[in-house]
Design an enzyme around this catalytic site. Structure first.
Site, mmCIF file in Angstrom:
data_model
loop_
_atom_site.group_PDB
_atom_site.id
_atom_site.type_symbol
_atom_site.label_atom_id
_atom_site.label_comp_id
_atom_site.label_asym_id
_atom_site.label_seq_id
_atom_site.Cartn_x
_atom_site.Cartn_y
_atom_site.Cartn_z
ATOM 1 N N SER A 313 -41.472 2.929 20.535
ATOM 2 C CA SER A 313 -40.435 2.406 21.415
ATOM 3 C C SER A 313 -40.967 1.336 22.378
ATOM 4 O O SER A 313 -41.366 0.263 21.954
ATOM 5 C CB SER A 313 -39.786 3.573 22.168
ATOM 6 O OG SER A 313 -38.622 3.169 22.837
ATOM 7 N N ASP A 324 -47.181 -11.212 18.913
ATOM 8 C CA ASP A 324 -46.429 -12.345 18.378
ATOM 9 C C ASP A 324 -46.619 -13.612 19.196
ATOM 10 O O ASP A 324 -46.504 -14.722 18.666
ATOM 11 C CB ASP A 324 -44.936 -12.005 18.315
ATOM 12 C CG ASP A 324 -44.611 -11.047 17.177
ATOM 13 O OD1 ASP A 324 -45.529 -10.695 16.406
ATOM 14 O OD2 ASP A 324 -43.433 -10.643 17.055
ATOM 15 N N LYS A 338 -40.116 2.999 16.148
ATOM 16 C CA LYS A 338 -38.896 3.441 16.822
ATOM 17 C C LYS A 338 -38.301 2.226 17.534
ATOM 18 O O LYS A 338 -38.675 1.896 18.649
ATOM 19 C CB LYS A 338 -39.220 4.572 17.806
ATOM 20 C CG LYS A 338 -37.999 5.374 18.264
ATOM 21 C CD LYS A 338 -37.416 4.800 19.520
ATOM 22 C CE LYS A 338 -36.276 5.651 20.051
ATOM 23 N NZ LYS A 338 -35.644 5.084 21.252
#
Length: 442
Positions: A313, A324, A338
């Protein structure tokens, strides 16, 4: 239906709220929605009238809660109903502070008694000499024998400034002692360092390699205070001349979306952090702000994020955002996967209750999927994977050894010591090796 049954059923906040919401927001489906609610009411009435034994008020409410949770649980594992006690406990966890004495407790398997697993340094319990391994025999004048943790917590916690008496006995000692504790505001820390300082267990050594300036911060969960605690740790590292940083998110189950966004923004000057989408494809995205960034410049202060199969999460949001945006590499195992957002919808009930409902999915800056659906395979796109060459595969024995090692580092043990068993942390070693290479040192 009896008058008694009707009054009971109409007092069920969830059923009433559903009925009101459905009929007001979807008038054209009024009859169908009414029939669904009516079925729910009829089942409860049949139980009331014909079940083999009568249920008291507490049992009836538990039945309703179980029926609601069973239904919501079939939607997905993360949706559910929270009664007043569960809602209060949830809010305490996310707010990160409460009135208490500062002990972690468990139920001892052998005796069934409540046992202190660790006093929290700097709290009333720690200062009064409560030790890890102490059994709690009484809370004020109430015997603690046979009571559960959920029953004990309201007795031990309370308004700061009020007092509570704990009667305890140490393992292997027959002499009981009663300690009077003044409750204080307890802040549950979610930001840990590499190891506790032996001369002050409330403080941390923030370096895993002081000689080469490699700092280490572990975030256990993302709560309201996490950002401020993290800023304070980074400030200490920067003052001490830290040149690189390891952010350890292993075992971090997540927490608040807002906290994850703020923590990601702390290390980024630009770029997308995360975006969310609802069932209609609508949503929003969050971008990093140039101001208030710490541990800069990025090209001179490399970072590594550690994740494992239980990083989920909010911890996946942070690790994906830093990966990224090329702010950090990821080392360890593939994360849990999740990628759904739950909103807490408070119901119009007294005492307060709420529904935790999955309403959105979130997506990493690269627009790649994070959520792992039940039918997905290992080859599908989900979670956060380590950078190429930085995957550390662990078997169950090594994983258990790591958990024991980390747990021993976290808790304050008997006689207020921290005894840590030997464990070779291959993930942490690989992270240090990479950062030393980036810094140009051996």
């Amino acid at each position: 239906m009896s008058r008694w049954s009707l009054s009971w059923l109409l007092a069920i906040p969830f059923a009433v709220l559903c009925f009101a919401t459905l009929t007001l927001t979807a008038p054209r489906n009024r009859d169908k929605d009414y029939q669904l609610v009516r079925t729910f009411v009829d089942v409860l009435n049949e139980v009331d009238q014909h079940y083999v034994r009568p249920l008291n008020d507490e049992q009836k409410r538990a039945l309703v809660e179980d029926m609601i949770n069973e239904g919501l649980g079939k939607l997905d594992p993360y949706s559910g109903y929270m009664n007043d006690k569960e809602l209060k406990r949830f809010e305490t966890q996310t707010e990160g502070n409460f009135g208490g004495v500062g002990i972690q407790i468990t139920q001892d398997l052998k005796t069934g008694l409540l046992m202190v697993t660790s006093p929290m340094p700097g709290t009333p319990a720690f200062d009064a000499g409560i030790q890890a391994g102490d059994f709690i025999l009484k809370i004020d004048d109430k015997s603690a024998e046979g009571i559960t943790i959920d029953e004990a917590l309201p007795l031990i916690t309370g308004e700061p400034g009020t007092k509570v008496n704990l009667t305890v006995v140490s393992e292997g000692d027959k002499k009981e002692r009663t300690v009077t504790l003044t409750r204080a505001k307890i802040s549950v820390k979610t930001v840990y360092g590499y190891e506790r300082l032996p001369n002050d267990l409330a403080k941390w050594n923030w370096f895993v390699d002081r000689q080469n300036g490699i700092g280490y911060i572990r975030v256990l969960q993302f709560t309201d205070p996490t950002l401020d605690d993290l800023k304070q740790a980074i400030e200490e590292l920067e003052k001490a001349g830290a040149k690189a940083l390891i952010l350890d998110l292993r075992g971090n189950p997540g927490g608040l979306l807002t906290s994850a966004i703020d923590v990601s923004d702390l290390f980024l000057t630009k770029g997308k952090i995360v975006s969310t989408k609802d069932r209609n494809g609508r949503g929003r995205s969050w971008d990093a702000k140039e101001s208030d960034t710490m541990f800069e410049p990025a090209n001179e202060r490399p970072m590594v994020v550690l994740v494992d199969r239980m990083s989920a999460s909010a911890s996946e949001i942070v690790s994906a955002a830093l990966q990224d945006n090329n702010r950090a590499i990821v080392v360890g195992e593939r994360s849990y996967g999740k990628g759904s957002v739950q909103k807490i919808i408070r119901l119009n009930s007294e005492p307060p209750t709420a529904v935790k409902l999955t309403t959105d999915t979130y997506w990493r800056p690269s627009e790649k999927n994070i959520h792992r659906y039940p039918d997905m395979k290992e080859t599908d796109e989900w979670g956060v994977s380590p950078n190429e060459g930085f995957l550390i595969e662990m078997d169950s024995e090594e994983r258990l050894g790591y958990l024991r090692y980390q747990r021993a580092k976290d808790i304050v043990q008997k006689n207020n010591k921290v005894d840590v068993p030997h464990f070779t942390d291959r993930v942490l070693e690989l992270a240090q090796k990479h950062l030393r290479e980036k810094l140009g040192v051996k």
